[in-house]
Design an enzyme around this catalytic site. Structure first.
Site, PDB file in Angstrom:
ATOM      1  N   ARG A  81       9.310  -3.962 -11.384  1.00  0.00           N
ATOM      2  CA  ARG A  81       8.823  -2.781 -10.676  1.00  0.00           C
ATOM      3  C   ARG A  81       9.991  -2.162  -9.913  1.00  0.00           C
ATOM      4  NH1 ARG A  81       5.991  -2.555  -5.125  1.00  0.00           N
ATOM      5  NH2 ARG A  81       4.226  -1.130  -5.259  1.00  0.00           N
ATOM      6  N   GLU A 172       0.644   2.407  -1.904  1.00  0.00           N
ATOM      7  CA  GLU A 172      -0.242   2.018  -0.805  1.00  0.00           C
ATOM      8  C   GLU A 172      -0.889   3.231  -0.130  1.00  0.00           C
ATOM      9  OE1 GLU A 172       1.392  -2.339   0.516  1.00  0.00           O
ATOM     10  OE2 GLU A 172       2.165  -0.629   1.641  1.00  0.00           O
ATOM     11  N   GLU A 276       1.712  -6.169  -5.025  1.00  0.00           N
ATOM     12  CA  GLU A 276       2.690  -6.711  -4.074  1.00  0.00           C
ATOM     13  C   GLU A 276       2.136  -7.982  -3.450  1.00  0.00           C
ATOM     14  OE1 GLU A 276       3.961  -4.118  -0.962  1.00  0.00           O
ATOM     15  OE2 GLU A 276       4.261  -2.392  -2.284  1.00  0.00           O
TER      16      GLU A 276
END
Length: 373
Positions: A81, A172, A276
């Site tokens: 990522r 997020e 994450e």
């Protein structure tokens, strides 16, 4: 994930409360027995490029200096990522740098996830700053900005033979992105949905096979996760994979995270990934910048073994609950002078994550940690 202040990570004041659960739920999940497997075994190595440019060394468990991508691949990683910022002051994590590092990622036979922050700096639940170039733009202009930028980065990667296997439309985005225009206010998801649709459509126009992830840090509760994903679904937003961040000091027990993963999968009928996660191997600090996380979670000491056991437990719970992937956040970001958290002062700002990496302060890898299908 955002690093603020002197290296402090500011998470989820909005819809991220500490979860207090009974001690009976603090146990480690048993090994997975379900047929499901983790096909996306990932690592976010967005700071590795700068570290290597500064001369950082990475050592495998045998003490041999190797490319960190090779070390991670040997530990089971098959997916990398990389975040992309529009115009960061440091230059790192911009389009050109991502294009360059994507060549190395793909040359290793690894798959690629591009994490669009749509900002010149960190974006997370508490901060979603528009890029300076988009300042003052209306929601209509921002739809075009998101489409054009997403398509351009994706198409540039495709043109050099490194088409992204997946992308995140925002990072997020618990209460939206590109604030204030794209912020969710009074439960109104209209503007955010327009931006997400632009990103989705641009990705599919670039390459129909690239999976679109929509990522929040809402692994703390079904209520918070449902509020967000119900909200965008009600506005007709499409996505392929639901992405959640999970850090046990912030988001509660591993068992609770597994419950949220299972709920997300069943409720929306889409694949789920933990986009994450990470865990400290020590509470000590390697530089002048304070650590972002200084405490652990019940059952997992702050040690190499504790870090590895926590990561194994996260993978097991995610797998058992039906997730298809888990990404460790910044496992290669050990304290290298000049590789600071602030793109506006990368040389001096330091690293609040040096106790969370899987490499210690001289670059030796945790010999116990593994990514498993």
């Amino acid at each position: 994930m955002t690093l603020h202040g002197p290296g402090r990570i500011v998470k989820a004041a909005l819809f991220l409360a500490a979860v207090a659960l009974p001690a009976s739920l603090l146990t480690t999940p048993t090994d997975a027995t379900a047929a499901n497997s983790l096909s996306m075994r990932g690592a976010d190595v967005s700071t590795a490029q700068r570290a290597l440019d500064l001369g950082a060394k990475y050592y495998d468990a045998g003490g041999t200096v190797r490319d960190p991508l090779d070390i991670l691949k040997g530990l089971g990683v098959n997916y990398v990522r990389l975040r992309v910022w529009n115009n960061p002051a440091s230059g790192y994590n911009n389009k050109a740098k991502v294009l360059a590092y994507a060549k190395q990622v793909k040359a290793k036979g690894l798959q690629l996830l591009v994490d669009f922050h749509y900002s010149d700096t960190w974006a997370d639940p508490g901060t979603q700053k528009k890029p300076a170039a988009w300042s003052g733009h209306t929601i209509g202009q921002l739809q075009t900005d998101v489409y054009n930028y997403t398509y351009d980065v994706c198409n540039s990667l495709k043109a050099q033979g490194t088409t992204p296997d997946s992308v995140q439309i925002g990072n997020e985005i618990n209460v939206g992105m590109l604030w204030d225009e794209g912020k969710v206010v009074n439960n109104d998801f209209t503007n955010l949905s327009l931006l997400l649709k632009s990103g989705y459509n641009a990705t599919k126009a670039c390459n129909s096979g690239t999976k679109v992830i929509i990522h929040t840090a809402n692994s703390d509760s079904d209520e918070h996760a449902r509020w967000f994903y119900d909200g965008i679904q009600s506005k007709g937003v499409n996505w392929d994979i639901t992405g959640l961040s999970y850090y046990c000091p912030w988001h509660g027990t591993i068992a609770n995270m597994g419950s949220v993963v299972a709920d997300m999968k069943s409720r929306y009928g889409k694949d789920v990934v933990i986009a994450e996660t990470a865990y400290p191997f020590t509470s000590a600090n390697a530089d002048s910048t304070g650590n972002s996380i200084t405490s652990g979670c019940s059952g997992y000491p702050l040690s190499w073994q504790g870090q590895a056991d926590n990561f194994t437990a996260v993978q097991n719970a995610a797998r058992t609950s039906g997730a298809i992937g888990v990404f460790y956040w910044e496992p290669t970001w050990y304290a290298v002078k000049g590789n600071g958290w602030d793109p506006a002062d990368i040389n001096n700002s330091g690293n609040g994550w040096d106790n969370m990496a899987i490499f210690n302060w001289t670059g030796q890898v945790n010999p116990n940690i593994k990514w498993t299908p």
